[in-house]
Design an enzyme around this catalytic site. Structure first.
Site, PDB file in Angstrom:
ATOM      1  N   GLY A  85      44.209  30.149  59.965  1.00  0.00           N
ATOM      2  CA  GLY A  85      45.414  30.960  60.015  1.00  0.00           C
ATOM      3  C   GLY A  85      45.247  32.187  59.137  1.00  0.00           C
ATOM      4  N   CYS A 128      43.453  28.449  50.976  1.00  0.00           N
ATOM      5  CA  CYS A 128      44.026  29.718  51.426  1.00  0.00           C
ATOM      6  C   CYS A 128      42.938  30.788  51.362  1.00  0.00           C
ATOM      7  CB  CYS A 128      45.195  30.091  50.515  1.00  0.00           C
ATOM      8  SG  CYS A 128      45.957  31.670  50.924  1.00  0.00           S
ATOM      9  N   HIS A 170      52.364  27.099  56.229  1.00  0.00           N
ATOM     10  CA  HIS A 170      51.565  27.878  55.268  1.00  0.00           C
ATOM     11  C   HIS A 170      51.636  29.370  55.594  1.00  0.00           C
ATOM     12  CE1 HIS A 170      47.773  28.360  52.717  1.00  0.00           C
ATOM     13  NE2 HIS A 170      47.849  29.517  53.345  1.00  0.00           N
TER      14      HIS A 170
HETATM   15 ZN   LIG Z   1      47.019  31.373  52.881  1.00  0.00          ZN
END
Ligand SMILES: [Zn+2]
Length: 203
Positions: A85, A128, A170
Site C-alpha cells: 500500500g 510502513c 493503515h
Molecule cells: Zn505506511
C-alpha cells in the site's frame, strides 16, 4: 504499508538446510537489481520526520489524467519498494487517495470511507514504507466495509477482512496524518522512537 514477507522468507530459509546452493550469475544480478530498484523507490517516498506525513489530505474532486498518471506512478513505486500500500501523502500529495494490493489485485482507492463491521479487532505486526525496517504491533478492526471511488470516479464498495482490512486502515490513517507509532502500545512506541531518532540526526 510494507510487506511482511521478507521476514517469513528468512524464516523459511533458516529451516531449509537443503536449499543452500549458490546463486547463478543471472540470479545474483536479478537480486542486485531488485535491491537497487527498491532503494530508488524508497528514496522517492517521504520518510519519518517529513512534516507532510503529519498532514491531512483533502477530498479528490477531479478524476482527470493527472490523477491516473500519479496513481500509476505510485503503483509502480509500491511494487518496487515491495509494499502492499502507498498513500498520496507519502509522495507529498495532500489528497485523499492511495494505491494498494487487495487479494492480489492492484487497486486505486479515492476518497475512502471505512466502517468496521462488528466489534472484532486483531493485533498484528505492521511495517510502513515511511518508517524503514520498523515493525510494530497495531490493533485494527478485523472486518470492514470500504466505500470509495476508483481513479475514474466509479464507485467502489468492498467487504474486507484480515490482511486486506489492515492495509486499508493503515493507508486511510496516512490520509489523516496518522502513523503506526501513534497506534502501537507505549513500550513499542518508545522503542521505535529510539530507533527513529538517530535517522533524523543523520538526515
Ligand atoms: Zn505506511
Amino acid at each position: 504499508m510494507a510487506h511482511d514477507h521478507d521476514h517469513d522468507h528468512e524464516h523459511d530459509h533458516a529451516d531449509e538446510h537443503d536449499d543452500e546452493r549458490e546463486l547463478t550469475d543471472a540470479e545474483a544480478r536479478a537480486e542486485a537489481e531488485r535491491l537497487v530498484r527498491r532503494d530508488v523507490a524508497l528514496a522517492q517516498i517521504r520518510q519519518y520526520g517529513d512534516p507532510v506525513l503529519r498532514m491531512r489530505g483533502a477530498e479528490v474532486e477531479a478524476f482527470d489524467d493527472e490523477l491516473r498518471r500519479v496513481t500509476e506512478r505510485m503503483n509502480g513505486l509500491m511494487h518496487d519498494a515491495e509494499g502492499v500500500g502507498l498513500a498520496a501523502t507519502q509522495v507529498g500529495i495532500l489528497r485523499r487517495f492511495f494505491v494498494c494490493t487487495l487479494a492480489g489485485e492492484d487497486r486505486v482507492i479515492v476518497n475512502p470511507v471505512v466502517t468496521p463491521t462488528g466489534d472484532d479487532t486483531e493485533v498484528d505486526q505492521e511495517g510502513c514504507l515511511s518508517l524503514g525496517p520498523i515493525r510494530l504491533p497495531v490493533e485494527r478492526a478485523s472486518r470492514l466495509r470500504l466505500e470509495a471511488q476508483d481513479e475514474h470516479g466509479e464507485p467502489v464498495s468492498l467487504e474486507l477482512e484480515g490482511a486486506d482490512a489492515r492495509v486499508v486502515q493503515h493507508e486511510l490513517d496516512h490520509l489523516d496524518g496518522v502513523l503506526i507509532i501513534d497506534r502501537t502500545d507505549p513500550d513499542a512506541r518508545r522503542e521505535a522512537l529510539g530507533q527513529l531518532r538517530p535517522r533524523l540526526v543523520l538526515a
